[in-house]
Scaffold this active site. Structure first.
Site, mmCIF file in Angstrom:
data_model
loop_
_atom_site.group_PDB
_atom_site.id
_atom_site.type_symbol
_atom_site.label_atom_id
_atom_site.label_comp_id
_atom_site.label_asym_id
_atom_site.label_seq_id
_atom_site.Cartn_x
_atom_site.Cartn_y
_atom_site.Cartn_z
ATOM 1 N N GLY A 177 78.590 83.328 -10.987
ATOM 2 C CA GLY A 177 78.982 84.709 -10.707
ATOM 3 C C GLY A 177 78.644 85.112 -9.285
ATOM 4 O O GLY A 177 78.005 84.362 -8.540
ATOM 5 N N VAL A 231 70.961 76.749 -18.387
ATOM 6 C CA VAL A 231 70.237 75.886 -17.441
ATOM 7 C C VAL A 231 68.837 76.456 -17.238
ATOM 8 O O VAL A 231 68.672 77.655 -16.997
ATOM 9 C CB VAL A 231 71.010 75.794 -16.109
ATOM 10 C CG1 VAL A 231 70.186 75.079 -15.046
ATOM 11 C CG2 VAL A 231 72.335 75.072 -16.327
ATOM 12 N N ASP A 286 85.163 93.447 -3.350
ATOM 13 C CA ASP A 286 84.049 93.016 -4.208
ATOM 14 C C ASP A 286 82.833 93.926 -4.106
ATOM 15 O O ASP A 286 82.048 94.014 -5.052
ATOM 16 C CB ASP A 286 83.610 91.589 -3.842
ATOM 17 C CG ASP A 286 84.602 90.534 -4.294
ATOM 18 O OD1 ASP A 286 85.691 90.908 -4.764
ATOM 19 O OD2 ASP A 286 84.285 89.338 -4.160
ATOM 20 N N LYS A 299 92.805 76.300 -3.332
ATOM 21 C CA LYS A 299 94.189 75.988 -3.710
ATOM 22 C C LYS A 299 94.702 74.789 -2.922
ATOM 23 O O LYS A 299 95.497 73.987 -3.423
ATOM 24 C CB LYS A 299 95.116 77.181 -3.454
ATOM 25 C CG LYS A 299 95.058 78.399 -4.308
ATOM 26 C CD LYS A 299 94.580 78.422 -5.693
ATOM 27 C CE LYS A 299 93.201 78.169 -6.116
ATOM 28 N NZ LYS A 299 92.213 79.211 -6.190
ATOM 29 N N HIS A 333 117.803 80.734 -15.925
ATOM 30 C CA HIS A 333 117.756 79.638 -16.907
ATOM 31 C C HIS A 333 118.142 78.332 -16.232
ATOM 32 O O HIS A 333 119.095 78.311 -15.472
ATOM 33 C CB HIS A 333 118.711 79.926 -18.062
ATOM 34 C CG HIS A 333 118.770 78.787 -19.033
ATOM 35 N ND1 HIS A 333 117.809 78.588 -19.987
ATOM 36 C CD2 HIS A 333 119.644 77.741 -19.143
ATOM 37 C CE1 HIS A 333 118.086 77.496 -20.680
ATOM 38 N NE2 HIS A 333 119.199 76.959 -20.174
ATOM 39 N N VAL A 338 85.776 85.557 2.363
ATOM 40 C CA VAL A 338 85.549 84.461 1.422
ATOM 41 C C VAL A 338 86.893 83.905 0.951
ATOM 42 O O VAL A 338 87.100 82.691 0.888
ATOM 43 C CB VAL A 338 84.697 84.940 0.222
ATOM 44 C CG1 VAL A 338 84.658 83.887 -0.877
ATOM 45 C CG2 VAL A 338 83.286 85.272 0.678
HETATM 46 P P1 NAI Z 1 82.309 83.902 -13.308
HETATM 47 O O1 NAI Z 1 81.710 85.197 -13.634
HETATM 48 O O2 NAI Z 1 83.791 83.700 -13.402
HETATM 49 O O3 NAI Z 1 81.647 82.756 -14.244
HETATM 50 C C1 NAI Z 1 80.266 82.517 -14.298
HETATM 51 C C2 NAI Z 1 79.913 81.800 -15.583
HETATM 52 O O4 NAI Z 1 78.562 81.343 -15.488
HETATM 53 C C3 NAI Z 1 79.990 82.694 -16.810
HETATM 54 O O5 NAI Z 1 80.829 82.074 -17.765
HETATM 55 C C4 NAI Z 1 78.534 82.776 -17.274
HETATM 56 O O6 NAI Z 1 78.412 82.862 -18.675
HETATM 57 C C5 NAI Z 1 77.945 81.474 -16.746
HETATM 58 N N1 NAI Z 1 76.483 81.477 -16.551
HETATM 59 C C6 NAI Z 1 75.716 82.461 -16.031
HETATM 60 N N2 NAI Z 1 74.414 82.066 -15.980
HETATM 61 C C7 NAI Z 1 74.360 80.811 -16.461
HETATM 62 C C8 NAI Z 1 73.292 79.865 -16.666
HETATM 63 N N3 NAI Z 1 72.031 80.128 -16.327
HETATM 64 N N4 NAI Z 1 73.599 78.657 -17.215
HETATM 65 C C9 NAI Z 1 74.881 78.372 -17.555
HETATM 66 N N5 NAI Z 1 75.912 79.232 -17.365
HETATM 67 C C10 NAI Z 1 75.660 80.427 -16.834
HETATM 68 O O7 NAI Z 1 81.779 83.550 -11.841
HETATM 69 P P2 NAI Z 1 82.257 82.478 -10.756
HETATM 70 O O8 NAI Z 1 83.013 81.363 -11.392
HETATM 71 O O9 NAI Z 1 81.033 82.146 -9.980
HETATM 72 O O10 NAI Z 1 83.280 83.280 -9.861
HETATM 73 C C11 NAI Z 1 82.818 84.386 -9.093
HETATM 74 C C12 NAI Z 1 83.911 85.373 -8.794
HETATM 75 O O11 NAI Z 1 84.912 84.830 -7.980
HETATM 76 C C13 NAI Z 1 84.563 85.881 -10.050
HETATM 77 O O12 NAI Z 1 84.532 87.293 -9.998
HETATM 78 C C14 NAI Z 1 85.968 85.384 -9.972
HETATM 79 O O13 NAI Z 1 86.868 86.334 -10.499
HETATM 80 C C15 NAI Z 1 86.185 85.150 -8.485
HETATM 81 N N6 NAI Z 1 87.094 84.020 -8.301
HETATM 82 C C16 NAI Z 1 88.403 84.160 -8.642
HETATM 83 C C17 NAI Z 1 89.265 83.105 -8.548
HETATM 84 C C18 NAI Z 1 90.658 83.272 -8.996
HETATM 85 O O14 NAI Z 1 91.118 84.387 -9.159
HETATM 86 N N7 NAI Z 1 91.410 82.202 -9.229
HETATM 87 C C19 NAI Z 1 88.851 81.793 -8.016
HETATM 88 C C20 NAI Z 1 87.437 81.761 -7.747
HETATM 89 C C21 NAI Z 1 86.633 82.846 -7.865
#
Ligand code: NAI
Length: 456
Positions: free
Chosen positions: A269, A239, A309, A50, A442, A40
């Site tokens: 998530g 939602v 994961d 990115k 710096h 992924v």
């Molecule tokens: P996430 O866990 O970061 O965020 C999911 C959000 O959805 C939470 O804030 C939650 O409260 C909200 N949510 C859940 N059910 C909902 C509903 N029914 N209605 C509205 N909001 C709701 O998950 P995300 O963004 O899908 O990312 C998945 C994984 O991928 C994470 O573990 C993340 O760490 C990883 N990831 C990391 C990145 C990075 O390090 N830059 C970039 C992209 C993903």
């Protein structure tokens, strides 16, 4: 049946890195991957996002250069070209992994792998027409997006109206209205890209803050930055349905509201992938849908390890790399353990957020006599030079008793590149007086960490 020292199931960051390290150490290694190597992260996550975000940054610079004395007229974003470039970036990197595997003598089996059982030689797997056996097995099957039973969501995914992280990275048209369900990492990075690209973006988030576990003050600054750019945040909103052309949600007052959408991103998530490949045949223990591992990445079955994961601990590619290495070191008989206290986490928005270690609240909960120094990023000359009206901050959380850094949280340009230095401070437990002797370049944005150390 070919016998290997190590069979790796899944060629994402946990799997391919473990395979490389194992082969380099002399283990006869095979990796089974049904899609492209890189998983992924490389194909539909970290790297392609990115690439898109960098295109957006260039577009933003062109559109907002006036404050810096630069006027650009007629800047356009060509979405097809952005996606084509992203595909080239991915192809280059996936090809690079393939070449490295070849050089190290790793057998790559580009098939769907399935565990069939075990015999006197080890663990048996079927992949395409091949049957192979591993003295050791590393489960690195990763994760998949959570798709909750919200009415209309599955149907929307089938028609393409609703997308996950995979489909949104291949969108060749900019949707006029994009609704993002979930204001976590994926949701915010994609909201950022499509906001820059011209979409009218609405983020519907169940919690009362965005960016999940990110420090609340930093999350608020991030939200304000994006509100200024026109992103709408519906916080405390759940939602309840996806209809044709709209997302229906309930706010904290219990009112039902509706956000019109041309496209919807579902980013609420991810869940570990533990089913459909015969894991149960070995009796490997799972809990809450993830493989249970100890700090050496061992499962309850001797010889079977799980990294990335799939163990549901910290779903980040860089955690997966390290977990894969820990598993391999233990297979090689070297004692190595995984530590989760200094893993950086970054959100690649503009500005970026980067955090490592505890927030003040977490440190206190853990029983530390903790303090926190918060500084404006404007303490850095380079930050001021490069961020007209910038409102970034850095927060240094420290242990008062032993004078050590426990956490660093920041919102700033380059934060993603700076944060590993803070991780090193936490990991090595060097006392703050000694850290004050470090010479920083710096002018640099990272100097703000030196300033924060001197506040303690
Ligand atoms: P996430 O866990 O970061 O965020 C999911 C959000 O959805 C939470 O804030 C939650 O409260 C909200 N949510 C859940 N059910 C909902 C509903 N029914 N209605 C509205 N909001 C709701 O998950 P995300 O963004 O899908 O990312 C998945 C994984 O991928 C994470 O573990 C993340 O760490 C990883 N990831 C990391 C990145 C990075 O390090 N830059 C970039 C992209 C993903």
């Amino acid at each position: 049946m070919e016998l290997y020292d190590l069979v790796v199931l899944g060629g994402g960051p946990a799997g391919y890195n473990a395979a490389e390290k194992a082969a380099a150490a002399g283990l006869k290694t095979a990796v089974i991957e049904k899609n492209a190597l890189g998983g992924v992260c490389l194909n539909e996550g970290c790297v392609p996002s990115k690439s898109l975000l960098y295109s957006a940054k260039i577009f933003d610079y062109a559109n907002h250069g006036e404050q810096y004395g630069v006027t650009v007229t007629g800047a356009q974003i060509n979405q097809s070209a952005v996606i084509e470039r992203k595909n080239r970036v991915v192809k280059t990197l996936v090809g690079g992994i393939g070449m490295k595997m070849k050089k190290l003598g790793v057998t790559v089996i580009a098939e769907n792998g399935e565990i069939t059982g075990r015999n006197e030689n080890g663990f048996c797997l079927k992949a395409g027409g091949e049957e192979i056996c591993g003295k050791n097995l590393l489960i690195a099957t990763g994760s998949a997006p959570v798709v909750p039973p919200i009415p209309g969501l599955r149907e929307g995914l089938e028609t393409g109206f609703v997308m996950t992280n995979r489909e949104i990275l291949d969108l060749t048209e900019i949707p006029a209205k994009l609704v993002v369900i979930g204001g976590g990492v994926i949701g915010l990075e994609m909201a950022s890209y499509y906001n820059s690209a011209g979409s009218d973006v609405t983020v519907v988030e169940m919690l009362d803050k965005i960016a999940g576990p990110t420090d609340a003050e930093i999350s608020e600054i991030l939200k304000k930055n994006y509100e200024k750019k026109g992103v709408k945040f519906m916080l405390g909103c759940k939602v309840t349905a996806v209809e044709n052309g709209a997302v229906v949600y309930e706010n904290a007052k219990g009112e039902t509201l509706c956000a019109p959408a041309d496209r919807v991103l579902c980013s609420i998530g991810r869940r570990a992938v533990t089913e459909g490949f015969g894991l149960e045949k070995l009796g490997v223990l799972t809990e809450k849908g993830a493989v249970v591992t100890d700090e050496r990445m061992k499962t309850n079955v001797a010889g079977v390890y799980a990294a990335g994961d799939v163990n549901g601990k910290v779903m980040l590619a860089h955690t997966a790399y390290r977990e894969g290495e820990v598993a391999v070191n233990n297979i090689l008989g070297k004692r190595d353990t995984m530590r989760y206290n200094a893993i950086p986490s970054v959100i690649y928005t503009n500005p970026e957020t980067a955090c490592v270690g505890y927030t003040l609240e977490q440190a206190k909960e853990k029983g530390f006599d903790a303090g926190c120094k918060t500084l404006s990023m404007r303490y850095s000359g380079r930050y001021v030079a490069e961020n007209e009206g910038g409102d970034g901050i850095v927060k240094l959380v420290y242990d008062k008793k032993y004078s050590r850094v426990l956490g660093v949280h920041m919102i700033s340009n380059y934060a993603s590149e700076i944060i590993y230095g803070a991780a090193l401070m936490i990991e090595t437990e060097i006392d703050i007086d000694s850290l004050k002797e470090l010479v920083f370049p710096h002018p640099s944005v990272c100097e703000v960490i030196r300033e924060a150390l001197f506040e303690v």
